[in-house]
Design an enzyme around this catalytic site. Structure first.
Site, short mmCIF file in Angstrom:
data_model
loop_
_atom_site.label_atom_id
_atom_site.label_comp_id
_atom_site.label_asym_id
_atom_site.label_seq_id
_atom_site.Cartn_x
_atom_site.Cartn_y
_atom_site.Cartn_z
N CYS A 1 2.94 -0.52 -8.89
CA CYS A 1 4.03 -0.14 -7.99
C CYS A 1 5.32 0.05 -8.77
O CYS A 1 6.27 0.63 -8.26
CB CYS A 1 4.21 -1.18 -6.90
SG CYS A 1 4.18 -2.87 -7.51
N GLU B 1 5.39 -3.27 1.40
CA GLU B 1 5.79 -2.74 0.09
C GLU B 1 5.08 -1.42 -0.04
O GLU B 1 3.85 -1.38 -0.14
CB GLU B 1 5.38 -3.72 -1.01
CG GLU B 1 5.95 -3.33 -2.36
CD GLU B 1 5.17 -3.97 -3.48
OE1 GLU B 1 4.93 -5.18 -3.44
OE2 GLU B 1 4.78 -3.22 -4.39
N GLY C 1 0.82 -1.20 0.00
CA GLY C 1 0.00 0.00 0.00
C GLY C 1 0.85 1.25 0.00
O GLY C 1 1.99 1.24 -0.46
#
Lengths: 514, 514
Positions: A299, A262, A238
């Protein structure tokens, strides 16, 4: 399950006590959708943790073969419900059907990857040192699972980094029970996947306390989970803000536990001018595709592009600016994410150091539609404003324009931690030495370095590393993707002079001797 | 170096600015000894960190072979000064000459172990996944060193867990520069060993910024070190209180870094009655020897003994109580440690749940002499008073008397984390099933499990694990002894589609392909 219950899954039962509830939101339609989902209360958190404690005793005693079967069966169950799962997931996330289908494939692949690892690899890193004439003791090293694990699922990968995603798969593979705190952006998808796991457990006659799912829109349930003394590790995907808050809470426990977070990453891309020897089009197209993939909500999206001034640069910028208005509509995962993105890009538009190269079209009344945004800044201004390195979650990239290679290298050396970075250069040109220098500098800043490619797309492999220095992750020595992810949920134990009869059976299975 | 300077070693220079100073204490003589040692000030901490930043660029670029030479040469340098080093160390620590000589041997062995590992093993855990027909990218996984490392040396192992001890050896091996914060209990020993490292660096023509030593009696220097943003990892061996305080500070950094703390451990020993089938003497003797080794100041000392009521128990207790007054004098490392020990045992003597079985003789006016102390308690009282599990650092053991195996198992399951535990049972008796059950329960609580032996004595081996769940260590998945200790100071990096020419040279040495 044909109808969503809106409830939590605890010890095989769908249950809910609270009055607090929330709905999923359909970003493409810009509307809330049924049913109502309950938010977990303290009592439900406790029940789930108690189940996970029993579940840990169950799963840690299962053979590698049985856990492998479990992972395989979860993958099968996902396939059985593929059609309704895709339909619900597309509604809840606004992601295209093809992407959601691809994510189911990836999720299955991850589950099957660990299923194979359990049967084939020395995943416990077992090794032994025999006693010898100089009176060294006999040592047998193996690994034990950590205990009940809490997984916070991600908004941006509603399947692959969610309920049956990589964290859950690797924790179950290691022999840990799992409680998933579902992401409120896709509660229906989460419930359907949890039901797949329940079906797999039932099919294999494994007690259902091994896995629980809690729904919640608030922070309280998450905090109650990570502060419960019975919980022994946390997986989280997140934001930096949310992840750091949980990291701080976990660090302050009487018994600190590993927090595998992460968080944010901007994945800077460094481009040598030789890349454009045959024109800028190929690069521009590949860049736009990576930048807008999943509306920039990956990401590993390229948030920073570091280029040198050159005759090609203007061509590239013109080409990118011209291409942006014709890009497909960018629907973001939630109105909340979208409004944060709009605020961040608006702020960038107002900064005097930044040049707004292009801003895509967007229907202003659509709460979840984002405009693509491309900015540029000089390397010197970039270096004087460290906050420009921070992630803007969405389809926006900042182009940093350097006078020369020395400035590019300076930007590289100034970086905080990132998941990944890329270097583009035409091979066998005079860039050679500079490329090597840049690669060396970047190797200290990231978990993965891609040559002539973007970092979006993370292979599931023993050689993968998905996790870089802080703030991209909280434990850079571990990975959340690939075989070594299993090592996050176990720890080594040395058995000294221990007769083989007394070694725990599950640690001495045939595969441990490879 | 023939005369101690009392100064810090920073970037190859012996220097000191502060007025603050302290002396070493000779516990056998109960007196302070010369020279005065300076306490590092903030400016010196900064200089040391700046040197370590330069040193990191130096050492990370050295080949495996060169770092292997460095470790080997440090071991040689220790041998050159063995006689004066032993003399100073014995004076500063009160440890027997034979023990200090043995510790030099161990320290050398550790250095040579990592020197070998660098040349022989795939210590970077390198692996690759080739691209194939289904368009998987080419992936090369290797590892990079973390950066400058701070090592807090231990009071109780003035050589093996100190300046050139396991943490320093494994950090240098991984390619990290090192700053050691010396323990004020043996500053002269620390200075002599630091000078060995300096000699080795000079001999091999490696810039001395790779290693620094700071002396200090206060906490300030340590806090300044771990909060400096350039420091990327911390190794610590010491008390729970001190270690937790540093852990908390490190966790609150803007960029949290790994804190590898080895804190307190009581290493419970579980004994089945079959052990005494041929009498209690052999066990009693082995136990007393382990309990009093190094005056009970080993991290693996047996602080808790868990026995069942039986016809042999009274014999054992009588035997132990009788043997204690004749044990050799117990000189502790410092008056501070000794007074803490005296307070703790005095408190135990006053507790109504505890039965004082024996207290050894001690010269009351000797500030560093400790009495051996043996207590017993019923399992039920033990279980109701969780603080009885806490470490009493020194030659004291608590015997927990259980009604039956069920109580022994309950004690095992109630444990917090420990470095090690032992199980004693005569093999091939009817204990079989219970032993297996106990081993299984203990495997979740400790890092090492010893059968029919005590945990004192930690082998240097690829199969060793020295580190258990909190509070015995802060990162139970890593070890501070044995080959895998090197992994604490590096992290994996994946190179994707990277031409071999661009891979950092030091990561592609021949050994990485094994």
């Amino acid at each position: 399950m044909s109808v969503l219950t809106g409830k939590h899954l605890i010890d095989g039962q769908w249950c809910a006590q609270s009055c607090e509830s929330f709905s999923a939101y359909a970003p493409q339609m810009d509307e809330f959708i049924s049913p109502q989902f309950h938010s977990a209360e303290a009592a439900e958190v406790n029940l789930a943790v108690q189940a996970a404690e029993r579940g840990f005793e169950v799963i840690r005693q299962l053979s590698d073969h049985r856990r492998s079967e479990l992972l395989t069966n979860i993958a099968q169950q996902l396939e059985y419900i593929r059609t309704p799962l895709v339909a619900r997931c597309v509604r809840e996330t606004g992601l295209p059907t093809a992407r959601v289908n691809g994510e189911i494939d990836r999720t299955k692949k991850q589950l099957l990857h660990f299923a194979s690892l359990l049967m084939e690899g020395n995943w416990r890193r077992a090794c032994s040192a025999s006693s010898d004439v100089t009176s060294h003791p006999d040592l047998q090293l193996s690994s034990v699972p950590l205990g009940p694990v809490v997984v916070f699922s991600a908004s941006n990968f509603p399947l692959a980094f969610s309920v049956a995603g990589g964290d859950t798969a690797s924790a179950l593979a290691a022999g840990c029970s799992v409680i998933v705190k579902a992401h409120p952006a896709h509660p229906g998808t989460s419930e359907m996947v949890a039901d797949c796991i329940l079906s797999a457990l039932k099919h294999l006659d494994i007690p259902p306390c091994v896995f629980s799912l809690l729904q919640s829109k608030d922070h309280e349930a998450g905090v109650a989970l990570v502060t419960n003394p019975a919980v022994k590790a946390v997986g989280f995907t997140g934001s930096i803000q949310g992840g750091r808050a949980l990291f701080d809470i976990v660090s302050q426990r009487p018994e600190p536990i590993p927090f595998f977070g992460e968080l944010g990453s901007t994945n800077p891309v460094f481009v040598f001018d030789s890349t454009f020897a045959n024109g800028v089009d190929a690069f521009a197209q590949a860049f736009l595709s990576s930048m807008t993939q999943g509306a920039g909500q990956f990401c590993t999206s390229p948030g920073i592009l570091v280029l040198q001034k050159s005759e090609h640069l203007d061509t590239l910028l013109t080409s990118l600016a011209a291409a942006i208005p014709s890009q497909a509509k960018q629907t973001m995962l939630t109105p909340h994410i979208c409004s944060a993105y709009r605020r961040a890009t608006k702020q960038r538009q107002s900064r005097s150091e930044l040049n707004t190269l292009a801003v895509g079209r967007v229907a202003e009344n659509a709460q979840s539609q984002a405009h693509i945004a491309l900015f540029s800044v000089s390397a010197q201004d970039y270096l004087s404003n460290p906050e420009l390195e921070h992630e803007v979650f969405g389809p926006s990239t900042l182009i940093v324009i350097c006078q020369d290679f020395a400035e590019q290298l300076e930007v590289a050396k100034s970086l905080r931690g990132h998941l990944a970075s890329s270097v583009f250069s035409e091979p066998d040109t005079e860039d050679r030495q500079q490329v090597a220098q840049l690669v060396d500098a970047l190797s200290l800043k990231v978990g993965r370095l891609v040559f002539n490619g973007f970092a979006t797309g993370v292979e599931i492999s023993p050689a993968m590393q998905h996790g870089g220095p802080y703030p991209s992750s909280t434990m850079a020595a571990t990975t959340s993707v690939g075989s070594r992810a299993i090592e996050r949920f176990m720890r080594p134990v040395c058995f000294q002079s221990m007769p083989v009869d007394y070694l725990p059976v599950v640690l001495t299975s045939a595969t441990a001797d490879q």
